[in-house]
Write a protein that holds these residues in place. Structure first.
Motif, PDB file in Angstrom:
ATOM      1  N   VAL A   1       0.724  -1.210   0.148  1.00 52.26           N
ATOM      2  CA  VAL A   1       0.110  -0.198   0.123  1.00 52.26           C
ATOM      3  C   VAL A   1       0.713   1.330  -0.087  1.00 52.26           C
ATOM      4  N   VAL A   2       1.924   1.282   0.742  1.00 50.93           N
ATOM      5  CA  VAL A   2       2.944   2.447   0.845  1.00 50.93           C
ATOM      6  C   VAL A   2       4.213   1.743   1.093  1.00 50.93           C
ATOM      7  N   GLY A   3       5.173   2.163   0.650  1.00 50.95           N
ATOM      8  CA  GLY A   3       6.633   1.755   1.165  1.00 50.95           C
ATOM      9  C   GLY A   3       7.367   3.326   1.605  1.00 50.95           C
ATOM     10  N   GLY A   4       7.647   3.095   2.708  1.00 57.00           N
ATOM     11  CA  GLY A   4       8.322   4.487   3.435  1.00 57.00           C
ATOM     12  C   GLY A   4       9.986   4.650   2.945  1.00 57.00           C
ATOM     13  N   VAL A   5      10.262   5.921   2.589  1.00 57.58           N
ATOM     14  CA  VAL A   5      11.544   6.084   2.186  1.00 57.58           C
ATOM     15  C   VAL A   5      12.264   6.531   3.347  1.00 57.58           C
ATOM     16  N   CYS A   6      13.339   6.080   3.847  1.00 60.46           N
ATOM     17  CA  CYS A   6      14.139   6.195   4.930  1.00 60.46           C
ATOM     18  C   CYS A   6      15.483   6.808   4.510  1.00 60.46           C
TER      19      CYS A   6
ATOM     20  N   ALA B   1      -0.506  11.421   9.780  1.00 61.60           N
ATOM     21  CA  ALA B   1      -0.693  11.255   8.317  1.00 61.60           C
ATOM     22  C   ALA B   1      -0.124  12.377   7.639  1.00 61.60           C
ATOM     23  N   ASP B   2      -0.231  13.439   8.062  1.00 62.94           N
ATOM     24  CA  ASP B   2       0.121  14.983   7.388  1.00 62.94           C
ATOM     25  C   ASP B   2       1.454  14.879   7.104  1.00 62.94           C
ATOM     26  N   LEU B   3       2.288  14.043   7.974  1.00 59.77           N
ATOM     27  CA  LEU B   3       3.826  14.203   7.841  1.00 59.77           C
ATOM     28  C   LEU B   3       4.291  13.789   6.575  1.00 59.77           C
ATOM     29  N   ILE B   4       3.322  12.958   5.975  1.00 56.43           N
ATOM     30  CA  ILE B   4       3.653  12.466   4.219  1.00 56.43           C
ATOM     31  C   ILE B   4       3.449  13.608   3.409  1.00 56.43           C
ATOM     32  N   SER B   5       4.685  14.222   3.143  1.00 55.09           N
ATOM     33  CA  SER B   5       4.573  15.580   2.300  1.00 55.09           C
ATOM     34  C   SER B   5       4.748  15.085   0.817  1.00 55.09           C
ATOM     35  N   HIS B   6       5.437  14.074   0.359  1.00 51.92           N
ATOM     36  CA  HIS B   6       5.598  13.665  -0.901  1.00 51.92           C
ATOM     37  C   HIS B   6       5.407  12.424  -1.093  1.00 51.92           C
TER      38      HIS B   6
ATOM     39  N   ASP C   1       9.623   6.643 -10.073  1.00 50.60           N
ATOM     40  CA  ASP C   1      10.473   7.924  -9.378  1.00 50.60           C
ATOM     41  C   ASP C   1      10.979   7.678  -8.098  1.00 50.60           C
ATOM     42  N   ALA C   2      11.673   6.580  -7.589  1.00 51.14           N
ATOM     43  CA  ALA C   2      12.021   6.369  -6.612  1.00 51.14           C
ATOM     44  C   ALA C   2      13.326   7.107  -6.537  1.00 51.14           C
ATOM     45  N   GLY C   3      14.207   7.278  -7.480  1.00 51.66           N
ATOM     46  CA  GLY C   3      15.252   8.419  -7.471  1.00 51.66           C
ATOM     47  C   GLY C   3      15.056   9.713  -6.986  1.00 51.66           C
ATOM     48  N   LYS C   4      14.020  10.331  -7.475  1.00 49.80           N
ATOM     49  CA  LYS C   4      13.244  11.681  -7.021  1.00 49.80           C
ATOM     50  C   LYS C   4      12.696  11.579  -5.507  1.00 49.80           C
ATOM     51  N   ALA C   5      12.304  10.336  -5.037  1.00 50.28           N
ATOM     52  CA  ALA C   5      12.036  10.252  -3.693  1.00 50.28           C
ATOM     53  C   ALA C   5      13.150  10.255  -2.914  1.00 50.28           C
ATOM     54  N   LEU C   6      14.330   9.504  -3.142  1.00 49.68           N
ATOM     55  CA  LEU C   6      15.742   9.535  -2.588  1.00 49.68           C
ATOM     56  C   LEU C   6      16.126  11.078  -2.269  1.00 49.68           C
ATOM     57  N   GLU C   7      16.078  11.708  -3.491  1.00 52.34           N
ATOM     58  CA  GLU C   7      16.593  13.054  -3.598  1.00 52.34           C
ATOM     59  C   GLU C   7      15.950  13.998  -2.738  1.00 52.34           C
ATOM     60  N   ALA C   8      14.614  13.995  -2.507  1.00 52.86           N
ATOM     61  CA  ALA C   8      13.700  14.755  -1.770  1.00 52.86           C
ATOM     62  C   ALA C   8      14.166  14.357  -0.284  1.00 52.86           C
ATOM     63  N   THR C   9      14.221  13.331  -0.057  1.00 50.41           N
ATOM     64  CA  THR C   9      14.876  12.752   1.210  1.00 50.41           C
ATOM     65  C   THR C   9      16.318  13.292   1.762  1.00 50.41           C
TER      66      THR C   9
ATOM     67  N   ALA D   1       8.851  11.084   2.870  1.00 48.75           N
ATOM     68  CA  ALA D   1       8.446  10.746   1.534  1.00 48.75           C
ATOM     69  C   ALA D   1       8.035   9.303   1.681  1.00 48.75           C
ATOM     70  N   VAL D   2       7.277   8.816   0.460  1.00 49.31           N
ATOM     71  CA  VAL D   2       6.852   7.405   0.357  1.00 49.31           C
ATOM     72  C   VAL D   2       6.642   6.979  -0.952  1.00 49.31           C
ATOM     73  N   ILE D   3       6.713   5.752  -1.200  1.00 48.47           N
ATOM     74  CA  ILE D   3       6.732   5.215  -2.484  1.00 48.47           C
ATOM     75  C   ILE D   3       5.180   4.763  -2.725  1.00 48.47           C
TER      76      ILE D   3
END
Length: 360
Positions: A34-39, A326-331, A337-345, A353-355
């Motif tokens: 459902v959702v994969g968190g970006v750490c 839940a509002d902490l999930i900003s992106h 687009d996982a590369g963009k998620a890593l860069e935002a983190t 950020a989450v996938i």
């Protein structure tokens, strides 16, 4: 059945693979992510800062998913709660062997036989994916019926990590003055837990306005900008905590210079708990005399135990209507687009950020 996954082929090289999805083994389950968190540790893994990885690997160790198939013999989760296809679960991404010194005698994680990653071509529990294959021995827990999966996902492995840190290094005492270095998910989790434990003062150091604002919503009493010079930050912290300084300092910055600053910030007879420096390999100078003169305790923690995931899930669910988790999930980003998620983190642009596999 096939599914997509983000594969780290080598350092700084991501690819989206289309992979066959295996049925669960006996004792395991298959979940639809459902959702994969970006750490933040994903950033260190992808860049190579965390050391050489067994490439190729599917990224992601934070996940909430819906049970797609149950393996033979599976009728309950690892807390004895009945489960069925369609239930939402969260899992501890470190499969424990149960047959080593760490598991059976020390009762500590990780164990000597822990396998953090599986080859990307094999059945896999990485959460930057459409499906996660959880082997027998990988603890998972059913979310309560009224749970918001985004509230559980918002602090990912960070909240279990903080609970692990307080397990190992001692809890926050009533009326403690607490300083948190960094307002990423680990720092925000430390703020949340410290507030629930009754800290009188919680000061957060960071430079990202959105993250500092989030910290205040979770229970911080004041913030200090990382843009201030080190000595000015110290003065600001002691103005807020009082002349005795912080009783507890939590390192959640994930950058090496935070360590000597944290030692310096910790007040006499205080504790410095190091949680964010797992992926930052290197050394920093400190004065050993400070440890004796100030009677300091320094401790660290990583690799939360299954019980930490269980307690984190229930804490998040209990607070989801009182605190804007839940509002902490900003992106949100697609698997591609996982590369963009890593860069935002990495840059701190994202509070969390989450996938989201539902994004095409």
């Amino acid at each position: 059945m096939r599914g997509r996954a983000t594969v780290l082929v080598e350092k700084n090289r991501l690819e989206t693979w289309d992979l066959p999805i295996a049925d669960p083994q006996a004792g395991g389950i298959l979940v639809r992510t459902v959702v994969g968190g970006v750490c933040g540790s994903d950033v260190h893994i992808a860049s190579g800062e965390a050391g050489e990885m067994p490439f190729p690997i599917i990224l992601g160790h934070e996940g909430v998913g819906r049970i797609e198939k149950l393996g033979a013999g599976v009728a309950k989760d690892y807390a004895g709660v009945d489960v069925k296809v369609g239930d939402l679960v969260v899992w501890s991404p470190i499969p424990l062997c149960g047959r080593c010194y760490s598991c059976s005698v020390l009762q500590q994680t990780p164990c000597e036989n822990t396998q953090y990653f599986e080859h990307a071509n094999k059945p896999n529990w990485g959460s930057y994916s459409d499906f996660a294959w959880l082997p027998s021995g990988m603890s998972f827990y059913r979310l309560p019926d009224h749970a918001d999966p985004l509230a559980v996902a918002a602090l990912g492995c960070a909240l279990p990590t903080v609970l692990r840190g307080f397990d190992r290094c001692g809890p926050i005492a009533l009326n403690d003055a607490v300083v948190v270095q960094g307002a990423g998910p680990v720092g925000l989790s430390a703020v949340l837990v410290a507030a629930q434990m009754g800290a009188r003062c919680i000061v957060v150091i960071d430079k990202a306005p959105a993250r500092l604002a989030a910290a205040m919503k979770l229970g911080a009493t004041a913030t200090v900008s990382l843009d201030l010079p080190v000595e000015e930050r110290r003065r600001a912290v002691y103005d807020l905590t009082g002349p005795g300084g912080p009783d507890v300092v939590v390192e959640a910055a994930g950058v090496l210079p935070a360590f000597p600053e944290g030692v310096d910030l910790t007040g006499p007879h205080g504790r410095y708990i190091v949680l964010g420096l797992w992926g930052a390999i290197g050394t920093q100078p400190i004065s050993p005399r400070d440890l004796t003169v100030k009677n300091l305790t320094i401790g660290g923690a990583a690799f939360p135990a299954p019980r930490n995931y269980y307690h984190a899930m229930h804490l998040a669910v209990r607070l989801q209507d009182k605190v804007p988790l839940a509002d902490l999930i900003s992106h949100r980003f697609s698997i591609a687009d996982a590369g963009k998620a890593l860069e935002a983190t990495r840059t701190g642009i994202a509070t969390k950020a989450v996938i989201d596999p539902s994004i095409a």
